[in-house]
Enzyme design. Structure first.
Site, PDB file in Angstrom:
ATOM      1  CD  GLN A  31      -0.742  -6.905  -4.353  1.00 32.82           C
ATOM      2  OE1 GLN A  31      -0.173  -6.003  -4.947  1.00 32.82           O
ATOM      3  NE2 GLN A  31      -1.100  -6.790  -3.076  1.00 32.82           N
ATOM      4  CG  ASP A  86       7.171  -5.405   4.030  1.00 34.60           C
ATOM      5  OD1 ASP A  86       7.541  -4.781   5.037  1.00 34.60           O
ATOM      6  OD2 ASP A  86       7.150  -4.893   2.895  1.00 34.60           O
ATOM      7  CD  GLU A 106      -1.112  -4.325   2.257  1.00 37.32           C
ATOM      8  OE1 GLU A 106      -0.016  -3.757   2.392  1.00 37.32           O
ATOM      9  OE2 GLU A 106      -1.607  -4.625   1.138  1.00 37.32           O
ATOM     10  CG  ASP A 137      -8.629   1.322  -1.701  1.00 37.67           C
ATOM     11  OD1 ASP A 137      -7.525   1.854  -1.484  1.00 37.67           O
ATOM     12  OD2 ASP A 137      -9.258   1.460  -2.771  1.00 37.67           O
ATOM     13  CG  ASP A 156       6.088   0.474   2.828  1.00 44.87           C
ATOM     14  OD1 ASP A 156       6.589   0.415   1.687  1.00 44.87           O
ATOM     15  OD2 ASP A 156       6.328  -0.342   3.728  1.00 44.87           O
ATOM     16  N   GLY A 157       3.658   2.091  -0.275  1.00 44.68           N
ATOM     17  CA  GLY A 157       2.944   1.332  -1.298  1.00 44.68           C
ATOM     18  C   GLY A 157       3.902   0.679  -2.270  1.00 44.68           C
ATOM     19  CB  SER A 158       3.672  -2.050  -4.647  1.00 40.00           C
ATOM     20  OG  SER A 158       2.289  -2.057  -4.768  1.00 40.00           O
ATOM     21  CG  ASP A 159       6.931  -0.345  -8.296  1.00 35.94           C
ATOM     22  OD1 ASP A 159       7.739   0.529  -7.966  1.00 35.94           O
ATOM     23  OD2 ASP A 159       7.159  -1.561  -8.173  1.00 35.94           O
TER      24      ASP A 159
HETATM   25  N1  SPD Z   1       9.801  -1.181  -6.915  1.00 44.19           N
HETATM   26  C1  SPD Z   1       9.366  -1.512  -5.619  1.00 44.19           C
HETATM   27  C2  SPD Z   1       8.739  -0.382  -4.860  1.00 44.19           C
HETATM   28  C3  SPD Z   1       8.182  -0.891  -3.600  1.00 44.19           C
HETATM   29  C4  SPD Z   1       8.044   0.053  -2.501  1.00 44.19           C
HETATM   30  N2  SPD Z   1       7.477  -0.570  -1.320  1.00 44.19           N
HETATM   31  C5  SPD Z   1       8.161  -1.714  -0.882  1.00 44.19           C
HETATM   32  C6  SPD Z   1       7.524  -2.373   0.279  1.00 44.19           C
HETATM   33  C7  SPD Z   1       8.488  -2.570   1.382  1.00 44.19           C
HETATM   34  N3  SPD Z   1       7.843  -2.462   2.638  1.00 44.19           N
END
Ligand code: SPD
Length: 279
Positions: A31, A86, A106, A137, A156-159
């Site tokens: 990314q 983070d 992570e 992964d 605690d992932g991203s979208d």
């Molecule tokens: N749209 C953002 C969703 C992100 C969720 N995870 C955020 C990481 C913070 N530790």
């Protein structure tokens, strides 16, 4: 006007912050990573041009992903955090002296390196001796045979586009269940009920199928498009309403949002979602 950065949702809606400077920018195999200094919220992390966290508002997210599980799971000795590069979620987890081991898995080592360097105010627990950081992964990691059992798993992932997509899939939830004690608790970030309602509902339904019980809960994250955000709590044997008050009271010594009344209120399901879930 100066420089603004906007997260654009579906070519229909944007959330922007004034940016004073870009501190770090790189593209990893997974990314695009940017750390910028915003006027309103201090330093902030973006992944693939989506706001992830900022110094000024991070507690809204990190307290709510961590404390509902940490104050209700009967045992919290072994905790797994997936994503969370983070460092904000592990900071909240490691604030509990009962935690003996916290494993952070992570996928992107560059995110961890960049956040350790540029967001030290968020990641204050990287040097805690109870922490093990694994750069792998998580979707494969949780399926390996020798992981032992965890008391709490926080996703605690991203979208769910790009590297985090599989973190919303039934096979991943099943693998998590297999490494969680029956009394254990899984919490995952489950997207915005405002703008990603279908994804949110899908995550809740899948977790309910896999664990037998799933409780969505809601709060705000100011820098996320849509404003309102959700997490989902899943456990075969533990209820999010059985708060261990002594733990919650201790957490409140440092939390800026979380307390046990806020916790209870967060589990109130808005009617539109309630109806869709048939509850
Ligand atoms: N749209 C953002 C969703 C992100 C969720 N995870 C955020 C990481 C913070 N530790």
């Amino acid at each position: 006007m100066g420089l603004w950065f906007d997260e654009i949702y579906d070519d229909m809606m944007r959330f922007g912050l004034r940016v004073e400077e870009t501190l770090y920018s790189a593209t990893s195999p997974f990314q695009k990573i940017d750390i910028v200094k915003t006027t309103k919220h201090g330093r902030a992390l973006l992944l693939d041009e989506l706001w992830m966290t900022s110094e000024g508002d991070e507690f809204y997210y990190h307290e709510m992903i961590a404390h509902p599980a940490m104050t209700t799971a009967p045992q919290i000795e072994r905790v797994l955090v997936i994503g969370g590069g983070d460092g904000g979620t592990i900071r909240e987890v490691l604030s509990y002296p009962e935690v003996k081991e916290c494993v952070l898995v992570e996928i992107d080592g560059l995110v961890v390196d960049a956040c350790r360097k540029w967001l030290p105010a968020i990641g204050t627990a990287w040097e805690d001796p109870r922490l093990t950081v694994v750069i792998e992964d998580a979707i494969a990691w949780v399926k390996a045979p020798d992981r032992g059992k965890f008391d709490v798993i926080l996703v605690d992932g991203s979208d769910p586009v790009g590297p985090a997509e599989g973190l919303f899939g039934t096979p991943f939830y099943e693998a998590c269940r297999s490494i969680l004690h029956p009394h254990g608790v899984l919490v995952t970030q489950s997207e915005s009920p405002v703008i990603y309602r279908e994804t949110h509902l899908m995550a809740v339904r899948r977790l309910e199928e896999v664990f037998g019980n799933a409780w969505p809960y809601y709060s705000v994250v100011p820098i996320y498009n849509g404003g309102e955000w959700s997490w989902t709590y899943a456990s075969a044997q533990t209820s999010p309403f059985d708060i261990i008050e002594s733990r919650a009271t201790r957490a409140e010594d440092h939390t800026r949002l979380y307390n046990s009344a806020y916790h209870r209120g967060a589990f109130a399901i808005p009617n539109r979602i309630k109806k869709e879930l048939g509850r």
